[in-house]
Write a protein that holds these residues in place. Sequence first.
Motif, mmCIF file in Angstrom:
data_model
loop_
_atom_site.group_PDB
_atom_site.id
_atom_site.type_symbol
_atom_site.label_atom_id
_atom_site.label_comp_id
_atom_site.label_asym_id
_atom_site.label_seq_id
_atom_site.Cartn_x
_atom_site.Cartn_y
_atom_site.Cartn_z
ATOM 1 N N ASP A 149 0.835 -1.186 0.000
ATOM 2 C CA ASP A 149 0.000 0.000 0.000
ATOM 3 C C ASP A 149 0.878 1.246 0.000
ATOM 4 O OD1 ASP A 149 0.983 0.117 2.570
ATOM 5 O OD2 ASP A 149 -0.870 -0.540 3.508
ATOM 6 N N ALA A 150 0.254 2.407 0.228
ATOM 7 C CA ALA A 150 0.995 3.666 0.169
ATOM 8 C C ALA A 150 2.075 3.751 1.238
ATOM 9 C CB ALA A 150 0.025 4.849 0.295
ATOM 10 N N ARG A 151 1.914 2.999 2.325
ATOM 11 C CA ARG A 151 2.930 3.037 3.375
ATOM 12 C C ARG A 151 4.142 2.178 3.029
ATOM 13 N NH1 ARG A 151 -0.711 1.055 8.178
ATOM 14 N NH2 ARG A 151 -1.275 -0.329 6.460
ATOM 15 N N SER A 152 3.931 1.162 2.216
ATOM 16 C CA SER A 152 5.013 0.211 1.976
ATOM 17 C C SER A 152 5.587 0.262 0.562
ATOM 18 C CB SER A 152 4.519 -1.218 2.267
ATOM 19 O OG SER A 152 3.376 -1.524 1.501
ATOM 20 N N LEU A 153 5.051 1.115 -0.323
ATOM 21 C CA LEU A 153 5.570 1.193 -1.687
ATOM 22 C C LEU A 153 5.425 2.627 -2.195
ATOM 23 C CD1 LEU A 153 6.714 -0.092 -4.243
ATOM 24 C CD2 LEU A 153 4.388 -0.734 -4.905
ATOM 25 N N ASP A 154 6.554 3.212 -2.612
ATOM 26 C CA ASP A 154 6.525 4.615 -3.037
ATOM 27 C C ASP A 154 5.672 4.828 -4.284
ATOM 28 O OD1 ASP A 154 8.202 3.373 -4.867
ATOM 29 O OD2 ASP A 154 9.919 4.685 -4.520
ATOM 30 N N LEU A 155 5.553 3.837 -5.166
ATOM 31 C CA LEU A 155 4.743 3.999 -6.368
ATOM 32 C C LEU A 155 3.264 4.150 -6.006
ATOM 33 C CD1 LEU A 155 4.370 4.022 -9.432
ATOM 34 C CD2 LEU A 155 4.324 1.524 -9.382
ATOM 35 N N VAL A 156 2.757 3.327 -5.088
ATOM 36 C CA VAL A 156 1.367 3.454 -4.645
ATOM 37 C C VAL A 156 1.166 4.798 -3.946
ATOM 38 C CG1 VAL A 156 -0.441 2.465 -3.196
ATOM 39 C CG2 VAL A 156 1.109 0.958 -4.448
ATOM 40 N N ASP A 157 2.144 5.191 -3.140
ATOM 41 C CA ASP A 157 2.073 6.485 -2.448
ATOM 42 C C ASP A 157 1.986 7.619 -3.464
ATOM 43 O OD1 ASP A 157 2.121 8.431 -0.537
ATOM 44 O OD2 ASP A 157 4.155 8.022 0.179
ATOM 45 N N PHE A 158 2.805 7.553 -4.503
ATOM 46 C CA PHE A 158 2.797 8.587 -5.535
ATOM 47 C C PHE A 158 1.437 8.659 -6.235
ATOM 48 C CE2 PHE A 158 3.359 9.382 -10.142
ATOM 49 C CZ PHE A 158 3.735 10.719 -10.094
ATOM 50 N N ARG A 159 0.932 7.503 -6.660
ATOM 51 C CA ARG A 159 -0.350 7.497 -7.374
ATOM 52 C C ARG A 159 -1.491 7.979 -6.482
ATOM 53 N NH1 ARG A 159 0.756 1.634 -10.328
ATOM 54 N NH2 ARG A 159 1.699 2.487 -12.238
ATOM 55 N N THR A 160 -1.476 7.563 -5.227
ATOM 56 C CA THR A 160 -2.515 8.008 -4.306
ATOM 57 C C THR A 160 -2.443 9.516 -4.111
ATOM 58 O OG1 THR A 160 -2.432 5.877 -3.156
ATOM 59 C CG2 THR A 160 -3.453 7.716 -1.984
ATOM 60 N N SER A 161 -1.238 10.045 -3.971
ATOM 61 C CA SER A 161 -1.075 11.484 -3.769
ATOM 62 C C SER A 161 -1.516 12.273 -4.992
ATOM 63 C CB SER A 161 0.386 11.803 -3.433
ATOM 64 O OG SER A 161 0.792 11.167 -2.243
ATOM 65 N N VAL A 162 -1.205 11.768 -6.190
ATOM 66 C CA VAL A 162 -1.632 12.452 -7.410
ATOM 67 C C VAL A 162 -3.154 12.457 -7.512
ATOM 68 C CG1 VAL A 162 -1.625 12.316 -9.934
ATOM 69 C CG2 VAL A 162 0.502 12.020 -8.667
ATOM 70 N N THR A 163 -3.779 11.331 -7.168
ATOM 71 C CA THR A 163 -5.240 11.256 -7.197
ATOM 72 C C THR A 163 -5.852 12.230 -6.198
ATOM 73 O OG1 THR A 163 -5.153 8.941 -7.854
ATOM 74 C CG2 THR A 163 -7.219 9.724 -6.922
ATOM 75 N N GLN A 164 -5.300 12.286 -5.005
ATOM 76 C CA GLN A 164 -5.810 13.228 -4.003
ATOM 77 C C GLN A 164 -5.617 14.665 -4.460
ATOM 78 O OE1 GLN A 164 -3.564 11.952 -0.601
ATOM 79 N NE2 GLN A 164 -5.051 10.381 -0.006
ATOM 80 N N ALA A 165 -4.504 14.936 -5.130
ATOM 81 C CA ALA A 165 -4.275 16.286 -5.636
ATOM 82 C C ALA A 165 -5.338 16.665 -6.657
ATOM 83 C CB ALA A 165 -2.874 16.383 -6.252
ATOM 84 N N ALA A 166 -5.716 15.707 -7.509
ATOM 85 C CA ALA A 166 -6.733 15.985 -8.522
ATOM 86 C C ALA A 166 -8.071 16.349 -7.893
ATOM 87 C CB ALA A 166 -6.898 14.779 -9.450
#
Length: 586
Positions: free
Chosen positions: A95-112
């Motif tokens: 998940d976003a805590r254990s993988l930077d790629l998931v963290d990045f995608r989640t953050s981009v989605t939240q930014a949108a």
Amino acid sequence: MRFQLLGPLGMSDGSDTVVLQPSKPANLLAALLIHSGTLVSADYLQRMVWGDEQPATARAALQTCVLRLRRLFTKHGVLDTPIEAVPGGYRILADARSLDLVDFRTSVTQAAGATEPESELAMLRVALSLWQGAPLTNVRSAAIHRDEVPRLVEERLRAVERGCDLQLALGHFGQALVELWGLTRAHPDHGRFREQLIEALYRSGRQTEALAEYRRYQQYLDEELGIGPSAALRALELAMLRGESLGTPAEPPGARAAAPAAARPKPAPALPPVPWFTGRARELAVLAERLGRDAARQEPVRELICGAPGIGKTALAQHVAHLLGDRFPGGALLARLTGTDGAPRPAAEVGAELAARRPDPAAGRALLVLDDAADAEQVREVLAFAGGGAVLITSRRKLAGLIATHGGRVHRLEPFAARESHALLASVLGAERLAGDAAAARDLAARCGHHPLALMIAAARLMTRPALPLADGVRWLAEDPLARLSLPDDPGLSVSRVLSSALKRLEPDLAEAFLTAGRLPSPAFHAADCAGLPGFAGAGAEAVLERLADAGLLEDGPPGPYRVHELLRLFARRTGHGRVRPREKV
């Protein structure tokens, strides 16, 4: 322990970082992490590890690589991100805590989903700070660098591009120029960066430099690629030569001065948010990026969300449309393509509804959500009424024919991962109630088969009984799951009702075949296990199973086994009792 893909492949516990040495297990780990949360087939993993020319012992060697990775995880204390062996391949859950790629995608989605451009820009900068250079530089897999790394780089460039758009919209021309000078030189073929640079120069009052930059880019396109500038760039050049205003910074390059505020049409409202929406971070990120990008470029785009009944297709589509409300000033229209009786609605009827609800075309680009499509032909006919633009389609079917004739991307939803199930239950019942009996919470998710509709119904029933111990509620549910996964005050929210409706849509022989498959001894089976059974007589078993998979009632398929979700198996056994007698295995 946190895995890092957005740079050299490594693992970090917050204080120390281990950068993996180039090896076959490193290739395997990278391939699994890129597709975190999804089943990754053994054939795909072998290609990513050894390339297109694989040794004869690749399958056995793959198992050895998995074993070496698990030993590496044990050595470094990786406990929360196991490598799971599943039918047909492997899966890693991060998940976003254990993988930077998931963290990045989640953050981009939240930014949108941010309502203010300053907030969106700040959130994008946080997301982009996760990148530590070129991805997977220590992974020696030509297949990964050919097939996967360009997609990762493209995700970063789209986020950077959006950030530059926001800086221009906010009037931060100097900051944008600092970034865009380097971007245009590092990515000379990325035309949007060049447009932004020229626009930033012109808006900063540097008309001569802006025109000189345009001429350099025009020469580069002609000499290196043999093409001319885009229509947007030519319009920008004309505006600069005439000394015209470009309108508000938020408008596309080359746009003329905006109309007075009083004359602008009122934007249509976006779709409302989805209560309790959780999970689907990867799908959200991809859909938000693609639809948001194409909204800005005025390009037609079609995205299909497909999957089993009750898997959350409509919720995901509506949530995406809500998040992207500011990207579509013409609003979002949701049209249901299936009536309350389960029959497909005529395209002319849907077209008339769209025409009546469509806002003033001058309001701008709109997003059309076509929900619960029956087949490809129905969507084709509705699209004729919809015109060009962004269309998000949901269907139980994969609609391969539509994709073949009209283009688009397919996003097939699977049951929730364990962490997503927990997040949904926690959002409805409260984290404190789940923490009080974590084992019961896990058991509840498992009893529901991590099926979103079943989880939502179970959580709603338990929410109305706050004093009921969670373990008691799980035992009560387990006594008769199909009967109790329903809400008495809302007959439509019922797992049995949804699955019955799906069964009624099938042709009789196909419905009989589903009931047969659901009553086989194992949830995983091959076509040979069905040959000659009720519903499969007179037709190739694989062809019948493929039709069931296309209808969203089976998962996977050749070359691996087909699978029936446990709730669907339970429904098939109860519905088909006395009607279907699976062939006994000798």
